[in-house]
Write a protein that holds these residues in place. Structure first.
Motif, mmCIF file in Angstrom:
data_model
loop_
_atom_site.group_PDB
_atom_site.id
_atom_site.type_symbol
_atom_site.label_atom_id
_atom_site.label_comp_id
_atom_site.label_asym_id
_atom_site.label_seq_id
_atom_site.Cartn_x
_atom_site.Cartn_y
_atom_site.Cartn_z
ATOM 1 N N SER A 39 0.810 -1.217 0.000
ATOM 2 C CA SER A 39 0.000 0.000 0.000
ATOM 3 C C SER A 39 0.844 1.267 0.000
ATOM 4 O O SER A 39 2.030 1.253 0.334
ATOM 5 C CB SER A 39 -0.921 -0.008 1.226
ATOM 6 N N PHE A 40 0.169 2.369 -0.330
ATOM 7 C CA PHE A 40 0.753 3.693 -0.205
ATOM 8 C C PHE A 40 1.058 4.039 1.248
ATOM 9 O O PHE A 40 1.760 5.017 1.510
ATOM 10 C CB PHE A 40 -0.206 4.750 -0.778
ATOM 11 N N ASP A 41 0.508 3.282 2.195
ATOM 12 C CA ASP A 41 0.793 3.550 3.608
ATOM 13 C C ASP A 41 2.141 2.980 4.043
ATOM 14 O O ASP A 41 2.450 2.946 5.227
ATOM 15 C CB ASP A 41 -0.330 3.023 4.499
ATOM 16 N N TYR A 42 2.965 2.543 3.070
ATOM 17 C CA TYR A 42 4.319 2.026 3.264
ATOM 18 C C TYR A 42 4.341 0.593 3.798
ATOM 19 O O TYR A 42 5.406 0.021 3.976
ATOM 20 C CB TYR A 42 5.145 2.882 4.242
ATOM 21 N N SER A 43 3.211 -0.004 4.087
ATOM 22 C CA SER A 43 3.200 -1.288 4.772
ATOM 23 C C SER A 43 2.921 -2.457 3.829
ATOM 24 O O SER A 43 2.362 -2.295 2.738
ATOM 25 C CB SER A 43 2.161 -1.301 5.893
ATOM 26 N N VAL A 44 3.325 -3.645 4.292
ATOM 27 C CA VAL A 44 2.971 -4.919 3.682
ATOM 28 C C VAL A 44 2.166 -5.682 4.717
ATOM 29 O O VAL A 44 2.579 -5.780 5.878
ATOM 30 C CB VAL A 44 4.229 -5.733 3.302
ATOM 31 N N ILE A 45 0.994 -6.195 4.341
ATOM 32 C CA ILE A 45 0.156 -6.923 5.289
ATOM 33 C C ILE A 45 0.037 -8.380 4.860
ATOM 34 O O ILE A 45 -0.193 -8.676 3.688
ATOM 35 C CB ILE A 45 -1.248 -6.297 5.410
ATOM 36 N N LEU A 46 0.209 -9.271 5.837
ATOM 37 C CA LEU A 46 -0.060 -10.695 5.654
ATOM 38 C C LEU A 46 -1.447 -10.989 6.196
ATOM 39 O O LEU A 46 -1.752 -10.645 7.346
ATOM 40 C CB LEU A 46 0.983 -11.537 6.386
ATOM 41 N N TRP A 47 -2.289 -11.622 5.364
ATOM 42 C CA TRP A 47 -3.674 -11.938 5.721
ATOM 43 C C TRP A 47 -3.873 -13.449 5.763
ATOM 44 O O TRP A 47 -3.230 -14.182 5.012
ATOM 45 C CB TRP A 47 -4.647 -11.391 4.677
ATOM 46 N N THR A 48 -4.787 -13.889 6.618
ATOM 47 C CA THR A 48 -5.308 -15.251 6.551
ATOM 48 C C THR A 48 -6.810 -15.176 6.348
ATOM 49 O O THR A 48 -7.445 -14.173 6.678
ATOM 50 C CB THR A 48 -5.014 -16.051 7.831
ATOM 51 N N PHE A 49 -7.363 -16.268 5.814
ATOM 52 C CA PHE A 49 -8.796 -16.303 5.527
ATOM 53 C C PHE A 49 -9.507 -17.325 6.404
ATOM 54 O O PHE A 49 -8.993 -18.423 6.647
ATOM 55 C CB PHE A 49 -9.038 -16.662 4.059
ATOM 56 N N GLU A 50 -10.672 -16.936 6.876
ATOM 57 C CA GLU A 50 -11.637 -17.832 7.484
ATOM 58 C C GLU A 50 -12.925 -17.679 6.685
ATOM 59 O O GLU A 50 -13.055 -16.737 5.900
ATOM 60 C CB GLU A 50 -11.864 -17.469 8.953
ATOM 61 N N PRO A 51 -13.874 -18.594 6.819
ATOM 62 C CA PRO A 51 -15.109 -18.454 6.040
ATOM 63 C C PRO A 51 -15.735 -17.075 6.199
ATOM 64 O O PRO A 51 -16.117 -16.671 7.296
ATOM 65 C CB PRO A 51 -16.006 -19.551 6.623
ATOM 66 N N GLY A 52 -15.760 -16.329 5.111
ATOM 67 C CA GLY A 52 -16.396 -15.023 5.106
ATOM 68 C C GLY A 52 -15.608 -13.912 5.756
ATOM 69 O O GLY A 52 -16.123 -12.807 5.935
ATOM 70 N N ALA A 53 -14.334 -14.142 6.100
ATOM 71 C CA ALA A 53 -13.571 -13.111 6.795
ATOM 72 C C ALA A 53 -12.095 -13.199 6.440
ATOM 73 O O ALA A 53 -11.563 -14.273 6.162
ATOM 74 C CB ALA A 53 -13.745 -13.238 8.303
ATOM 75 N N GLY A 54 -11.433 -12.037 6.440
ATOM 76 C CA GLY A 54 -9.985 -11.963 6.282
ATOM 77 C C GLY A 54 -9.392 -11.290 7.504
ATOM 78 O O GLY A 54 -9.950 -10.312 8.014
ATOM 79 N N HIS A 55 -8.280 -11.813 8.013
ATOM 80 C CA HIS A 55 -7.690 -11.302 9.248
ATOM 81 C C HIS A 55 -6.248 -10.869 9.028
ATOM 82 O O HIS A 55 -5.486 -11.555 8.339
ATOM 83 C CB HIS A 55 -7.735 -12.370 10.345
#
Length: 462
Positions: free
Chosen positions: A59-75
């Motif tokens: 992102s333009f916010d300088y960050s890299v985010i690692l996400w995991t998925f659960e049914p219907g949701a990203g964390h």
């Protein structure tokens, strides 16, 4: 029980059984969220891992985010901070590491177990737009605005520079490894696609010349074909051996900004500055679905196996997820418009300058909103580099002055490179005295705490 009643009961049982079976089938399929919300600035890219169970976003916010998925949701698992400008692209390196590149010209190796930075290599002041990792996870290659691509060996916790691929006459915008990592494909603003020897850095040949700048490309699994998107809106698949167009796909009205290939290679998607996304079947090259985001360009795309959904990024602070199949009859885009940095000429002059120059990186409220810069709430009277909890650069921490009308005006008059040398502030300048004065006046009003304590403290410190 009458025959009619018995028939009704049997029918009801069958319907319920079928419903349960359908529910079981649905449960076995991944249920995607509508969006991934967590960045504090427009999202530049999104990438899925091999199992479609995790994602990386930049992102333009300088960050890299690692996400995991659960049914219907990203964390959000980790918000990884290390770039000193917009983070442009990221790629998984196996299960436990990732690499990212940004406008600061850096490539960073991350530990995905704890989100820590393992290594960083700075290549200079030119932007690095894209990064690709070899299938065996041993090498990474980056695409830079210095007209080169750079190969790195991924040796444990280190990035070891290897070959520098030179020869393009314009910015290198996209890179890709062959399956065995012996060759590297590069695409450039000079309109050409070339292939290099990974080990020696020697250019083997020019694969194709489009004429217009080539922004993005994807090597297909058969390694005989390569898809690309260009600044003139063209999307095509070329025969690598022949150097000719194998399949011309529907063009975009504006430059093509993103291409995604599903992990199983069955789907290809293109995204453009016109906000359109098109998904193709790579077997027959038929157009499967088309989507239009009326609120801006499509900078990043990712397709899971089978192409049931498409994850896309643009001017929003989140990743949108579009259901490709089965396609909904009507699917309105759930996005705020205009965004905070898209203001009209009728707005207050100072507010307009803040929206255009500052709002991508800063908020005016006590909460920094995960943006690249610290909140400006109470900034007047605050010593530079002292807001608790914000990871300032060492250069900014060493400075010793107070933010007030004069120093903020100087920042936009002379530029951060002069007023805050060595800091990660992007260069934003206002030559007009009227615009600069209006911005300072607006900031003084908008950032003052309700009790006015910051202003009185500032007067005492000055």
């Amino acid at each position: 029980m009458s025959a009619v009643l018995r028939a009704f009961v049997v029918l009801l049982v069958l319907m319920l059984a079928g419903g349960h079976a359908a529910a079981a089938d649905d449960a076995s399929a991944q249920v995607w969220p509508e969006r991934l919300q967590g960045h504090g600035g427009p999202v530049r890219s999104v990438m899925l891992d091999e199992e479609d169970a995790r994602a990386l976003t930049t992102s333009f916010d300088y960050s890299v985010i690692l996400w995991t998925f659960e049914p219907g949701a990203g964390h959000v698992v980790h918000r990884m901070i290390g770039h000193e400008a917009a983070a442009n692209d990221a790629s998984f390196v196996g299960d436990r590491r990732a690499v990212s590149v940004g406008d600061d010209g850096a490539i960073i190796l991350w530990n995905l177990t704890d989100g820590a930075m393992l290594d960083r290599v700075d290549t200079g002041d030119d932007k690095t737009l894209a990064v690709s990792v070899s299938a065996d996870g041993r090498f990474a290659v980056t695409a830079s605005w210095d007209r080169t691509a750079r190969v790195y060996a991924l040796e444990g916790d280190r990035l070891s520079p290897r070959a520098v691929l030179e020869g393009h006459r314009g910015n290198v915008n996209a890179v890709a490894f062959s399956q065995d990592a012996s060759r590297v494909f590069t695409a450039s603003y000079d309109g050409t696609i070339r292939v290099f020897d990974r080990e020696t850095g020697e250019m083997l040949r020019e694969v194709y010349s489009h004429g217009w700048g080539v922004n993005v490309m994807r090597l297909l699994p058969d390694e005989r074909h390569l898809a690309f998107g260009a600044t003139d809106g063209a999307v095509a698949v070329i025969d690598i051996a022949q150097g000719t167009v194998f399949k011309q796909l529907a063009g975009h009205e504006r430059p093509v900004l993103s291409l995604a290939l599903s992990r199983d290679g069955s789907r290809l998607a293109s995204g453009g500055g016109d906000g359109r996304i098109r998904v193709y079947d790579t077997g027959e090259w038929g157009l499967l679905e088309e989507f239009e985001n009326p609120y801006g360009p499509v900078w990043g795309l990712a397709l899971p196996k089978g192409g049931a959904v498409a994850l896309y990024t643009g001017l929003d602070d989140h990743v949108n997820i579009w259901q490709v199949a089965p396609r909904k009859p009507f699917e309105p885009v759930d996005s705020h418009f205009p965004r905070r940095f898209q203001v009209s000429a009728d707005d207050d002059l100072g507010q307009r300058q803040f929206a255009r120059k500052c709002s991508v990186c800063h908020t005016l409220t006590p909460d920094g909103g995960n943006r690249a810069g610290p909140t400006l709430y109470g900034v007047f009277g605050r010593r530079v580099g002292t807001l608790p909890g914000y990871p300032y650069s060492e250069a900014l921490k060493r400075l010793d002055f107070v933010w007030n009308e004069q120093t903020i005006s100087d920042l936009f008059d002379h530029g951060p490179d002069v007023v805050t040398p060595g800091s990660k502030m992007p260069i934003q300048r206002l030559r007009s005295d009227e615009e600069r004065d209006a911005l300072v006046a607006y900031l003084k009003r908008a950032t003052a705490p309700a009790d006015g304590r910051a202003e009185s403290q500032g007067e005492q410190k000055q």
